[in-house]
Write an enzyme that holds these catalytic residues in place. Structure first.
Site, PDB file in Angstrom:
ATOM      1  N   ASP A 268     -71.462-123.678 -17.511  1.00  0.00           N
ATOM      2  CA  ASP A 268     -72.128-122.419 -17.162  1.00  0.00           C
ATOM      3  C   ASP A 268     -71.329-121.800 -16.021  1.00  0.00           C
ATOM      4  O   ASP A 268     -71.214-122.404 -14.951  1.00  0.00           O
ATOM      5  CB  ASP A 268     -73.569-122.727 -16.726  1.00  0.00           C
ATOM      6  CG  ASP A 268     -74.337-121.464 -16.327  1.00  0.00           C
ATOM      7  OD1 ASP A 268     -73.686-120.426 -16.064  1.00  0.00           O
ATOM      8  OD2 ASP A 268     -75.573-121.530 -16.266  1.00  0.00           O
ATOM      9  N   ALA A 293     -67.383-113.781 -21.027  1.00  0.00           N
ATOM     10  CA  ALA A 293     -68.805-114.154 -21.085  1.00  0.00           C
ATOM     11  C   ALA A 293     -69.640-113.029 -20.508  1.00  0.00           C
ATOM     12  O   ALA A 293     -69.309-112.473 -19.459  1.00  0.00           O
ATOM     13  CB  ALA A 293     -69.048-115.439 -20.296  1.00  0.00           C
ATOM     14  N   LYS A 299     -83.887-103.373 -20.051  1.00  0.00           N
ATOM     15  CA  LYS A 299     -85.215-102.838 -19.698  1.00  0.00           C
ATOM     16  C   LYS A 299     -84.953-101.575 -18.883  1.00  0.00           C
ATOM     17  O   LYS A 299     -83.942-101.511 -18.167  1.00  0.00           O
ATOM     18  CB  LYS A 299     -85.988-103.809 -18.801  1.00  0.00           C
ATOM     19  CG  LYS A 299     -86.704-104.939 -19.523  1.00  0.00           C
ATOM     20  CD  LYS A 299     -88.077-104.486 -20.019  1.00  0.00           C
ATOM     21  CE  LYS A 299     -88.834-105.604 -20.680  1.00  0.00           C
ATOM     22  NZ  LYS A 299     -88.651-105.753 -22.095  1.00  0.00           N
ATOM     23  N   ALA A 302     -87.744 -99.061 -14.369  1.00  0.00           N
ATOM     24  CA  ALA A 302     -89.164 -99.113 -14.001  1.00  0.00           C
ATOM     25  C   ALA A 302     -89.787-100.450 -14.383  1.00  0.00           C
ATOM     26  O   ALA A 302     -90.703-100.931 -13.732  1.00  0.00           O
ATOM     27  CB  ALA A 302     -89.912 -97.965 -14.673  1.00  0.00           C
ATOM     28  N   ASN A 351     -76.120 -96.198 -19.669  1.00  0.00           N
ATOM     29  CA  ASN A 351     -76.865 -96.297 -20.919  1.00  0.00           C
ATOM     30  C   ASN A 351     -78.340 -96.519 -20.623  1.00  0.00           C
ATOM     31  O   ASN A 351     -78.666 -97.275 -19.702  1.00  0.00           O
ATOM     32  CB  ASN A 351     -76.303 -97.455 -21.763  1.00  0.00           C
ATOM     33  CG  ASN A 351     -76.596 -97.284 -23.231  1.00  0.00           C
ATOM     34  OD1 ASN A 351     -77.015 -96.211 -23.670  1.00  0.00           O
ATOM     35  ND2 ASN A 351     -76.395 -98.336 -23.996  1.00  0.00           N
ATOM     36  N   TYR A 357     -76.891-103.938 -16.563  1.00  0.00           N
ATOM     37  CA  TYR A 357     -75.677-104.222 -17.341  1.00  0.00           C
ATOM     38  C   TYR A 357     -74.563-103.223 -16.994  1.00  0.00           C
ATOM     39  O   TYR A 357     -73.411-103.600 -16.747  1.00  0.00           O
ATOM     40  CB  TYR A 357     -76.035-104.141 -18.828  1.00  0.00           C
ATOM     41  CG  TYR A 357     -74.918-104.456 -19.795  1.00  0.00           C
ATOM     42  CD1 TYR A 357     -74.509-105.768 -20.030  1.00  0.00           C
ATOM     43  CD2 TYR A 357     -74.290-103.431 -20.510  1.00  0.00           C
ATOM     44  CE1 TYR A 357     -73.509-106.046 -20.946  1.00  0.00           C
ATOM     45  CE2 TYR A 357     -73.287-103.707 -21.430  1.00  0.00           C
ATOM     46  CZ  TYR A 357     -72.901-105.018 -21.643  1.00  0.00           C
ATOM     47  OH  TYR A 357     -71.909-105.292 -22.542  1.00  0.00           O
ATOM     48  N   LYS A 361     -70.865-103.924 -15.369  1.00  0.00           N
ATOM     49  CA  LYS A 361     -69.613-103.603 -16.076  1.00  0.00           C
ATOM     50  C   LYS A 361     -68.774-102.576 -15.298  1.00  0.00           C
ATOM     51  O   LYS A 361     -67.549-102.645 -15.288  1.00  0.00           O
ATOM     52  CB  LYS A 361     -69.924-103.107 -17.492  1.00  0.00           C
ATOM     53  CG  LYS A 361     -70.591-104.161 -18.377  1.00  0.00           C
ATOM     54  CD  LYS A 361     -69.710-105.389 -18.556  1.00  0.00           C
ATOM     55  CE  LYS A 361     -70.242-106.352 -19.605  1.00  0.00           C
ATOM     56  NZ  LYS A 361     -69.384-107.522 -19.797  1.00  0.00           N
ATOM     57  N   THR A 392     -71.263-107.639 -33.445  1.00  0.00           N
ATOM     58  CA  THR A 392     -71.424-109.052 -33.050  1.00  0.00           C
ATOM     59  C   THR A 392     -72.919-109.378 -33.043  1.00  0.00           C
ATOM     60  O   THR A 392     -73.758-108.512 -33.277  1.00  0.00           O
ATOM     61  CB  THR A 392     -70.900-109.315 -31.623  1.00  0.00           C
ATOM     62  OG1 THR A 392     -71.733-108.632 -30.690  1.00  0.00           O
ATOM     63  CG2 THR A 392     -69.460-108.896 -31.439  1.00  0.00           C
TER      64      THR A 392
HETATM   65  P1  NAI Z   1     -72.165-112.670 -27.503  1.00  0.00           P
HETATM   66  O1  NAI Z   1     -73.535-112.699 -26.926  1.00  0.00           O
HETATM   67  O2  NAI Z   1     -72.020-112.779 -28.985  1.00  0.00           O
HETATM   68  O3  NAI Z   1     -71.234-113.777 -26.806  1.00  0.00           O
HETATM   69  C1  NAI Z   1     -71.244-113.958 -25.411  1.00  0.00           C
HETATM   70  C2  NAI Z   1     -70.890-115.404 -25.124  1.00  0.00           C
HETATM   71  O4  NAI Z   1     -70.936-115.600 -23.686  1.00  0.00           O
HETATM   72  C3  NAI Z   1     -71.886-116.375 -25.748  1.00  0.00           C
HETATM   73  O5  NAI Z   1     -71.205-117.364 -26.493  1.00  0.00           O
HETATM   74  C4  NAI Z   1     -72.590-116.957 -24.534  1.00  0.00           C
HETATM   75  O6  NAI Z   1     -73.020-118.310 -24.719  1.00  0.00           O
HETATM   76  C5  NAI Z   1     -71.525-116.844 -23.446  1.00  0.00           C
HETATM   77  N1  NAI Z   1     -72.137-116.901 -22.120  1.00  0.00           N
HETATM   78  C6  NAI Z   1     -73.204-116.208 -21.672  1.00  0.00           C
HETATM   79  N2  NAI Z   1     -73.532-116.597 -20.437  1.00  0.00           N
HETATM   80  C7  NAI Z   1     -72.642-117.568 -20.088  1.00  0.00           C
HETATM   81  C8  NAI Z   1     -72.483-118.380 -18.929  1.00  0.00           C
HETATM   82  N3  NAI Z   1     -73.312-118.269 -17.884  1.00  0.00           N
HETATM   83  N4  NAI Z   1     -71.474-119.263 -18.904  1.00  0.00           N
HETATM   84  C9  NAI Z   1     -70.633-119.391 -19.957  1.00  0.00           C
HETATM   85  N5  NAI Z   1     -70.745-118.653 -21.082  1.00  0.00           N
HETATM   86  C10 NAI Z   1     -71.746-117.751 -21.143  1.00  0.00           C
HETATM   87  O7  NAI Z   1     -71.520-111.319 -26.970  1.00  0.00           O
HETATM   88  P2  NAI Z   1     -70.317-110.432 -27.527  1.00  0.00           P
HETATM   89  O8  NAI Z   1     -70.903-109.288 -28.252  1.00  0.00           O
HETATM   90  O9  NAI Z   1     -69.296-111.268 -28.187  1.00  0.00           O
HETATM   91  O10 NAI Z   1     -69.763-109.839 -26.151  1.00  0.00           O
HETATM   92  C11 NAI Z   1     -68.689-110.440 -25.430  1.00  0.00           C
HETATM   93  C12 NAI Z   1     -68.406-109.577 -24.181  1.00  0.00           C
HETATM   94  O11 NAI Z   1     -68.165-108.239 -24.602  1.00  0.00           O
HETATM   95  C13 NAI Z   1     -69.584-109.505 -23.222  1.00  0.00           C
HETATM   96  O12 NAI Z   1     -69.101-109.496 -21.900  1.00  0.00           O
HETATM   97  C14 NAI Z   1     -70.234-108.176 -23.552  1.00  0.00           C
HETATM   98  O13 NAI Z   1     -70.944-107.660 -22.457  1.00  0.00           O
HETATM   99  C15 NAI Z   1     -69.019-107.349 -23.898  1.00  0.00           C
HETATM  100  N6  NAI Z   1     -69.321-106.188 -24.734  1.00  0.00           N
HETATM  101  C16 NAI Z   1     -69.781-106.317 -26.014  1.00  0.00           C
HETATM  102  C17 NAI Z   1     -70.035-105.203 -26.781  1.00  0.00           C
HETATM  103  C18 NAI Z   1     -70.512-105.277 -28.188  1.00  0.00           C
HETATM  104  O14 NAI Z   1     -70.707-104.217 -28.808  1.00  0.00           O
HETATM  105  N7  NAI Z   1     -70.702-106.437 -28.779  1.00  0.00           N
HETATM  106  C19 NAI Z   1     -69.829-103.841 -26.240  1.00  0.00           C
HETATM  107  C20 NAI Z   1     -69.335-103.828 -24.902  1.00  0.00           C
HETATM  108  C21 NAI Z   1     -69.079-104.958 -24.197  1.00  0.00           C
END
Ligand code: NAI
Length: 451
Positions: A268, A293, A299, A302, A351, A357, A361, A392
């Site tokens: 983590d 990650a 939310k 408010a 957003n 969030y 970012k 995703t």
């Molecule tokens: P996802 O939720 O599918 O994958 C995120 C991964 O990060 C998961 O495997 C999770 O276990 C891991 N994670 C979360 N907290 C953690 C921690 N404390 N320690 C270690 N690992 C941790 O998300 P996704 O869609 O693949 O997104 C990846 C990145 O891209 C994120 O930073 C997200 O904010 C960013 N992002 C995604 C977008 C989208 O449309 N999917 C759009 C803009 C940004």
């Protein structure tokens, strides 16, 4: 997550109905396939003149095997005309020598005849000089005007096309090849309307078939989605990858890592002992650090609890900052390293329901800008990649109406794929991409949000 509308829109019945109703008509985007070598699969047209065009000409034969110029005798290339030339897959125009307002018409003269002769998913690139380096106000203004032009043309170009503008510092022309290989190929298919700056850089790619050979990479959040695609793409390009994700994912993570000869670490990133554990897992140092990650706890402000606020800020912003600082201080992040922070278009545009969030970012983008000068002294670059709507599990969990709006509100009329973000990260991780630092690259299909 599959986009059923995209498939319907490209069926015979769907095409007819969508045309009749005037609905958005997304085209299937062409993506890079493993094993392919030539960046441009079709004709490349080179226009304009100057040091940047000369640099393009010098490596153009490695980019495409069908090269053309827009004028007789220019660049020692055959002339392309709309009447007799082939369809164009890629266009490069050097606008760096335009210094007077009346010369801007050259943009119209070059691009207009090509617009009805573009192949599918064409890639258009304008090269220019950074306005802030020019003394004459009019010359600086003219170079600034290119931003408005390129972003507008990006909105007009059809068929899954993309348009970008690169400001190239004097002396950085020799680092253009990596940028051309990325921006003229399907690796950048979900990127459009972007403006980046290239500065001088001392490191270069030796082998374009494995540009990351010999590099050690770390990707956080690598068990699924965008992180898994980044890990796979870095491995494809020759890096040794350490995949990190929360301990619960250990089995899946290990299986994924084994698929491409990487290692895995269940951790983590917010845990108190995370920096020490990470240093222990990287005894030989790391060259490429990808903070991917991330979590959402949406939310309206408010209704947002303290826990929802804190968790998002802790994972998305505080942990990347703390871990990068620890790796730097210990000397684990090697000289000429590459740091990539996965931000979001939400951090640029804001957003609804994402105050926490978007703050995290936007903070990551600030981290790249704040750290770039100091890291640059060791040849290390740090950049943010800001995805728009990517297919995703994170976006599959959105309510249907929000998901559909996110998918269609961009110039491509569809969501991107994890691979699209991964290709951008892999490009920024290359040795020659030290030319780019402290910047943000959006992978969003020119999302209307934050445009
Ligand atoms: P996802 O939720 O599918 O994958 C995120 C991964 O990060 C998961 O495997 C999770 O276990 C891991 N994670 C979360 N907290 C953690 C921690 N404390 N320690 C270690 N690992 C941790 O998300 P996704 O869609 O693949 O997104 C990846 C990145 O891209 C994120 O930073 C997200 O904010 C960013 N992002 C995604 C977008 C989208 O449309 N999917 C759009 C803009 C940004």
């Amino acid at each position: 997550m599959t986009d059923r509308y995209l498939a319907f829109a490209n069926s015979t019945a769907g095409r007819r109905l969508i045309g009749a109703l005037g609905l958005p008509a997304p085209v299937p985007l062409e993506r890079w396939m493993a094993g392919r070598t030539r960046p441009v699969d079709g004709a490349l047209l080179l226009g304009g003149a100057g040091a940047r065009a000369d640099a393009v000409r010098a490596c153009a034969h490695k980019l495409s095997n069908a090269l053309f110029a827009d004028r007789e005798g220019q660049h020692d290339l055959p002339r392309w005309t709309a009447e007799h030339g082939p369809r164009l897959k890629a266009l490069v125009f050097d606008a760096g020598e335009l210094t007077r307002f009346e010369q801007l018409i050259a943009l119209r003269d070059f691009f207009q005849p090509t617009l009805k002769a573009l192949a599918t998913c064409p890639r258009l690139l304008i090269l220019a000089r950074p306005p802030e380096t020019l003394e004459a106000p009019q010359a600086a203004c003219v170079q600034c005007a290119l931003e408005g032009f390129s972003r507008s043309l990006a909105k007009e170009v059809r068929g899954g096309g993309g348009v970008q503008l690169l400001y190239v510092d004097a002396g950085a022309e020799d680092r253009l090849e990596g940028a051309l290989r990325f921006f003229l190929s399907p690796k950048s298919v979900y990127i459009s309307g972007q403006v980046l700056r290239l500065a001088r850089c001392d490191t270069a790619v030796d082998d374009w078939s494995r540009p990351l050979a010999g590099k050690q990479a770390l990707v956080t959040g690598a068990a699924r989605g965008i992180g898994a695609a980044i890990a796979e793409t870095l491995a494809r390009d020759g890096a040794q990858v350490l995949l990190l994700d929360v301990p619960d994912t250990a089995d899946d993570l290990a299986a994924l890592a084994a698929r491409f000869g990487g290692r895995s670490l269940g951790l983590d990133i917010c845990a108190a002992e995370a920096p020490q554990q990470l240093l222990g897992a990287l005894p030989d140092g790391v060259d490429i650090l990808v903070h991917n990650a991330g979590v959402t706890r949406d939310k309206t402000l408010a209704k947002m609890s303290e826990a929802q606020w804190n968790q998002v800020l802790a994972v998305n912003l505080e942990a990347p900052h703390r871990l990068t600082a620890a790796l730097l201080e210990a000397g684990t992040l090697r000289d000429n390293g590459r740091v990539v922070l996965i931000a979001s278009v939400s951090g640029i545009a804001g957003n609804f329901g994402q105050c926490n969030y978007a703050a995290s970012k936007a903070g990551l983008i600030g981290l790249a800008q704040a750290w770039a000068p100091a890291l640059g002294q060791r040849g290390i670059s740090i950049n943010a990649v800001a995805p728009g709507f990517i297919e995703t599990q994170m976006t599959a969990a959105m309510p249907l109406t929000v998901r559909e709006a996110g998918r269609r509100m961009n110039a491509m009329r569809q969501g991107g794929l994890p691979q699209d973000v991964a290709e951008a990260v892999a490009w920024l991780a290359q040795p020659d991409s030290g030319a780019v630092s402290g910047q943000v690259l959006r992978v969003c299909g020119q999302s209307l949000l934050g445009a």
